[in-house]
Design a protein around this motif. Sequence first.
Motif, PDB file in Angstrom:
ATOM      1  N   PRO A 203       0.643  -1.119  -0.098  1.00 44.58           N
ATOM      2  CA  PRO A 203       0.039   0.012  -0.085  1.00 44.58           C
ATOM      3  C   PRO A 203       0.791   1.276   0.113  1.00 44.58           C
ATOM      4  CG  PRO A 203       0.060  -0.908   2.063  1.00 44.58           C
ATOM      5  CD  PRO A 203       0.886  -2.065   1.275  1.00 44.58           C
ATOM      6  N   LEU A 204       1.076   1.768  -1.205  1.00 43.83           N
ATOM      7  CA  LEU A 204       2.033   2.926  -1.263  1.00 43.83           C
ATOM      8  C   LEU A 204       1.245   4.203  -1.740  1.00 43.83           C
ATOM      9  CD1 LEU A 204       5.405   1.955  -2.927  1.00 43.83           C
ATOM     10  CD2 LEU A 204       4.927   2.449  -0.650  1.00 43.83           C
ATOM     11  N   GLU A 205       1.070   5.242  -1.093  1.00 50.35           N
ATOM     12  CA  GLU A 205       0.602   6.524  -1.718  1.00 50.35           C
ATOM     13  C   GLU A 205       1.499   7.344  -2.205  1.00 50.35           C
ATOM     14  OE1 GLU A 205      -1.665   8.159   1.356  1.00 50.35           O
ATOM     15  OE2 GLU A 205      -1.940   6.203   2.224  1.00 50.35           O
ATOM     16  N   PHE A 206       1.325   8.243  -3.393  1.00 51.49           N
ATOM     17  CA  PHE A 206       2.350   9.210  -3.971  1.00 51.49           C
ATOM     18  C   PHE A 206       1.971  10.333  -3.920  1.00 51.49           C
ATOM     19  CE2 PHE A 206       2.769   5.117  -5.932  1.00 51.49           C
ATOM     20  CZ  PHE A 206       4.152   4.706  -5.717  1.00 51.49           C
ATOM     21  N   GLY A 207       3.178  11.283  -3.661  1.00 53.07           N
ATOM     22  CA  GLY A 207       2.653  12.788  -3.369  1.00 53.07           C
ATOM     23  C   GLY A 207       3.845  13.610  -4.001  1.00 53.07           C
ATOM     24  N   ARG A 208       3.685  14.971  -3.832  1.00 57.23           N
ATOM     25  CA  ARG A 208       5.001  15.758  -4.128  1.00 57.23           C
ATOM     26  C   ARG A 208       5.024  16.870  -3.027  1.00 57.23           C
ATOM     27  NH1 ARG A 208       7.454  16.766  -9.096  1.00 57.23           N
ATOM     28  NH2 ARG A 208       5.886  15.406 -10.193  1.00 57.23           N
ATOM     29  N   ASP A 209       6.200  17.187  -2.696  1.00 63.82           N
ATOM     30  CA  ASP A 209       6.210  18.435  -1.927  1.00 63.82           C
ATOM     31  C   ASP A 209       7.544  19.214  -2.532  1.00 63.82           C
ATOM     32  OD1 ASP A 209       8.727  17.196  -1.343  1.00 63.82           O
ATOM     33  OD2 ASP A 209       8.155  16.469   0.721  1.00 63.82           O
ATOM     34  N   GLU A 210       8.098  20.226  -1.661  1.00 60.11           N
ATOM     35  CA  GLU A 210       9.094  21.152  -2.415  1.00 60.11           C
ATOM     36  C   GLU A 210      10.246  20.222  -3.003  1.00 60.11           C
ATOM     37  OE1 GLU A 210       9.615  21.096   1.762  1.00 60.11           O
ATOM     38  OE2 GLU A 210       7.812  21.343   0.724  1.00 60.11           O
ATOM     39  N   LYS A 211      10.697  19.214  -1.967  1.00 58.81           N
ATOM     40  CA  LYS A 211      11.972  18.537  -2.557  1.00 58.81           C
ATOM     41  C   LYS A 211      11.597  17.457  -3.545  1.00 58.81           C
ATOM     42  CE  LYS A 211      14.198  18.864   1.938  1.00 58.81           C
ATOM     43  NZ  LYS A 211      13.491  18.601   3.304  1.00 58.81           N
ATOM     44  N   GLY A 212      10.397  17.330  -3.994  1.00 57.14           N
ATOM     45  CA  GLY A 212      10.178  16.396  -5.190  1.00 57.14           C
ATOM     46  C   GLY A 212       9.071  15.475  -4.977  1.00 57.14           C
ATOM     47  N   ARG A 213       8.785  14.473  -5.822  1.00 55.05           N
ATOM     48  CA  ARG A 213       7.963  13.233  -5.812  1.00 55.05           C
ATOM     49  C   ARG A 213       8.414  12.237  -4.829  1.00 55.05           C
ATOM     50  NH1 ARG A 213       5.555  10.469 -11.152  1.00 55.05           N
ATOM     51  NH2 ARG A 213       3.511  10.393 -10.346  1.00 55.05           N
ATOM     52  N   ILE A 269       9.382   8.362   0.916  1.00 58.23           N
ATOM     53  CA  ILE A 269      10.607   7.765   0.242  1.00 58.23           C
ATOM     54  C   ILE A 269      10.637   8.728  -1.069  1.00 58.23           C
ATOM     55  CG2 ILE A 269      11.960   5.890  -0.582  1.00 58.23           C
ATOM     56  CD1 ILE A 269       8.797   4.914   1.471  1.00 58.23           C
ATOM     57  N   PRO A 270      11.628   9.150  -1.503  1.00 58.21           N
ATOM     58  CA  PRO A 270      11.875   9.875  -2.710  1.00 58.21           C
ATOM     59  C   PRO A 270      11.560   8.959  -3.865  1.00 58.21           C
ATOM     60  CG  PRO A 270      13.560  10.613  -1.352  1.00 58.21           C
ATOM     61  CD  PRO A 270      13.010   9.370  -0.362  1.00 58.21           C
ATOM     62  N   VAL A 271      10.614   9.167  -4.521  1.00 55.97           N
ATOM     63  CA  VAL A 271      10.410   8.213  -5.897  1.00 55.97           C
ATOM     64  C   VAL A 271      11.658   7.664  -6.514  1.00 55.97           C
ATOM     65  CG1 VAL A 271       9.425   7.931  -8.192  1.00 55.97           C
ATOM     66  CG2 VAL A 271       8.025   8.871  -6.292  1.00 55.97           C
ATOM     67  N   THR A 272      12.885   8.623  -6.743  1.00 50.73           N
ATOM     68  CA  THR A 272      13.929   8.388  -7.360  1.00 50.73           C
ATOM     69  C   THR A 272      14.612   7.248  -6.581  1.00 50.73           C
ATOM     70  OG1 THR A 272      14.991  10.244  -6.301  1.00 50.73           O
ATOM     71  CG2 THR A 272      14.459  10.702  -8.511  1.00 50.73           C
ATOM     72  N   ASP A 273      14.412   7.209  -5.188  1.00 51.77           N
ATOM     73  CA  ASP A 273      15.214   5.919  -4.566  1.00 51.77           C
ATOM     74  C   ASP A 273      14.415   4.686  -4.558  1.00 51.77           C
ATOM     75  OD1 ASP A 273      17.164   7.512  -3.490  1.00 51.77           O
ATOM     76  OD2 ASP A 273      16.110   8.183  -1.633  1.00 51.77           O
ATOM     77  N   LEU A 274      13.300   4.818  -5.155  1.00 49.48           N
ATOM     78  CA  LEU A 274      12.519   3.406  -5.021  1.00 49.48           C
ATOM     79  C   LEU A 274      12.974   2.632  -6.185  1.00 49.48           C
ATOM     80  CD1 LEU A 274       8.908   4.842  -4.679  1.00 49.48           C
ATOM     81  CD2 LEU A 274      10.239   3.453  -2.849  1.00 49.48           C
ATOM     82  N   SER A 275      13.108   1.189  -5.935  1.00 46.74           N
ATOM     83  CA  SER A 275      13.156   0.456  -6.726  1.00 46.74           C
ATOM     84  C   SER A 275      12.280   0.325  -7.916  1.00 46.74           C
ATOM     85  CB  SER A 275      13.059  -1.260  -6.417  1.00 46.74           C
ATOM     86  OG  SER A 275      14.229  -1.395  -5.383  1.00 46.74           O
ATOM     87  N   PRO A 276      12.676   0.187  -9.199  1.00 52.61           N
ATOM     88  CA  PRO A 276      11.537   0.660 -10.285  1.00 52.61           C
ATOM     89  C   PRO A 276      10.195  -0.068 -10.187  1.00 52.61           C
ATOM     90  CG  PRO A 276      13.481   0.018 -11.208  1.00 52.61           C
ATOM     91  CD  PRO A 276      13.730  -0.329  -9.775  1.00 52.61           C
ATOM     92  N   GLU A 277      10.114  -1.262  -9.594  1.00 53.26           N
ATOM     93  CA  GLU A 277       8.815  -2.075  -9.434  1.00 53.26           C
ATOM     94  C   GLU A 277       7.794  -1.266  -8.431  1.00 53.26           C
ATOM     95  OE1 GLU A 277      11.437  -3.213  -8.521  1.00 53.26           O
ATOM     96  OE2 GLU A 277      11.495  -4.636  -7.041  1.00 53.26           O
ATOM     97  N   PHE A 278       8.291  -0.245  -7.607  1.00 50.85           N
ATOM     98  CA  PHE A 278       7.617   0.148  -6.661  1.00 50.85           C
ATOM     99  C   PHE A 278       7.139   1.532  -6.939  1.00 50.85           C
ATOM    100  CE2 PHE A 278       9.585  -2.809  -4.002  1.00 50.85           C
ATOM    101  CZ  PHE A 278       8.496  -3.614  -3.431  1.00 50.85           C
ATOM    102  N   ARG A 279       7.534   2.019  -8.187  1.00 49.39           N
ATOM    103  CA  ARG A 279       7.526   3.387  -8.450  1.00 49.39           C
ATOM    104  C   ARG A 279       6.112   3.410  -9.195  1.00 49.39           C
ATOM    105  NH1 ARG A 279      12.992   6.230 -11.022  1.00 49.39           N
ATOM    106  NH2 ARG A 279      14.336   5.069  -9.189  1.00 49.39           N
TER     107      ARG A 279
END
Length: 601
Positions: A203-213, A269-279
């Motif tokens: 269960p991951l939710e995605f969002g964006r703040d001043e530091k990015g996605r 967790i910054p999206v750029t740090d996630l393994s591809p399958e969790f993006r």
Amino acid sequence: MPGEQVSEAGRRSGAGALALAVLVFLPSSAAGEFRGDKKVVVSPELQVSIGEGDEITLSARPLPGEGLDAFVKRFTEDPRTKSEILSRNEGVKLLRNDVFVRVPYRLLSENYRRIAIESLFPRDTADAQGWVHRVAALTGKPESLWRIAEWFTGDGVNYRDVRAANGLESLATERGQIVRIPLKLLTATFRDEAGAAAAATLPLEFGRDEKGRFALYRLQRGEALYTAVVVRLTGRLHAEDVNAKAAEIAERSGISDVRSIPVGYAVKIPVTDLSPEFRPPDDPARIEEEKGRLEATQFVNRVRAVNLAGVTFVLDAGHGGRDTGARVEGVEEARHVYDLACRVERLLRAHTRAAVVPTVRRLTGCSDGRSDVVSDSRSARVMTNPPYDLDDPVAGVNFRWYLANSVLRRAEERGGSEDRTVFVSLHADSLHPAVRGLMVYIPGEKYLKSSFGKSGELYSARREVREEPRVSFSRRDRIKAEGVSRHLAEKIVGAFRALGLPLHAFQPIRRNVIRGGREWVPAILRYNRIPARVLIEVCNLNNPDDRKLLISRSYREKVAQAIVSALVEFYGGPGGQTVTARKASAPPADASSQPDTEAEN
Ligand SMILES: [Zn+2]
């Protein structure tokens, strides 16, 4: 892209009219494409389309480096299917690399059915109850329950069971509607896929703040930031990488003490740090990863070898000589994996007809395996001609793959095939102490080079190097290697699971190493020409439980049994003889750990 001609990709890649072999197929422009077709390009050589009446068709052209026989064999398990494919592409005289061959869904092997469905319906998911299909109405009209039943269960007649399972009145569906196909109705491939997807769903939710996605993950009871977030979601494994990333994520999430994070706390967790399958599904890295995986799925081992007759097994005990490998609390990697290799070799010789070729040998032979104590492997040499004393571990790795490639060449000269040759390198890892269990590395296609070679006196002094100083790989070689190696790795993971041996909790099969901000495939796999090749990290020496296991001979014997039974399964299952497992002894009590590092170059 309605109405596009499937031959377009061929023109785009500039493929000429090079004839690969006599036989086959017309350009498919005449073969029934019409407005309303929806087409997905899986790779430059592979496309999937869905047209009138929700007919799914796969179109393919040969991969660079692929001949006619290999091309046809990829799609067909049954020779009758082959002739039907040919007759459906009537009138063509040549298999050309700019011409796509059309194969209807019904005739596809299970592998290709999965490729077709996953590329047309990327929003489908799966859970422990089965497959969750989201009606996409790709042709403009929603797909019927009959078609859905046919795709996922192999028979449209199962629409009744699908309808009952979903409590539906009608055969018709609506765009966006969810249709569940219960696990017990799914064909084997989709059932396996559902099982794997269910295990990986988070269960991951995605969002964006001043530091990015970023992704938000809420910690469950008993979960720690290091394992549940960093190891699982970012793929980091080595202590220094895990600790550094955990500190970064804690700061970003406003966590001051990583040891007392409340249950349910939302970790960012910054999206750029996630393994591809969790993006997120639209992330370019995820799309690339999924395309690569689907491409490799085209290749599995289809060769059957009763009792492994005709199979050559190249067995590589990692390290040796001056290179001890990882060393934690006095437990040394090299000597334990050498003992493992001895056990694998003994079982193979006793129970199968495989030819075993060890890459390294000690001056003293293997013991009888009845003692927990293992001798050192300082005298180990790589068995090239002449042998190499392992003064330099990096040169040692190069000689191992040169030797493996030479073994393959000789097997082929004797009439053997690359599909009857397997390479396994045995290691024990030194990762973050919280990580434990088996991990299997396979050669991820995108990390492989097209050509490589070593020069200099040290190398040219050895026959295996002189035979073929440079190795080169076609794109087909690289894709095939990833596919068949994953197939072998899945058998190894399955055998470990069946014997109750510890597995890495999240992702026991990996296409690459991630360490210190870099990603690569270990050299022993990168330059190896044997298609089915894996590097096995049997356990993590920095984990006290794993370390205790490795020093017990009953564990090492079971690991050897698991590897042998995986090999037997890879070649179609036991043909009369089976390798049996004894019951595991409980791992001994805890011990403190002394982290160490190991370069796998
Ligand atoms: Zn190692």
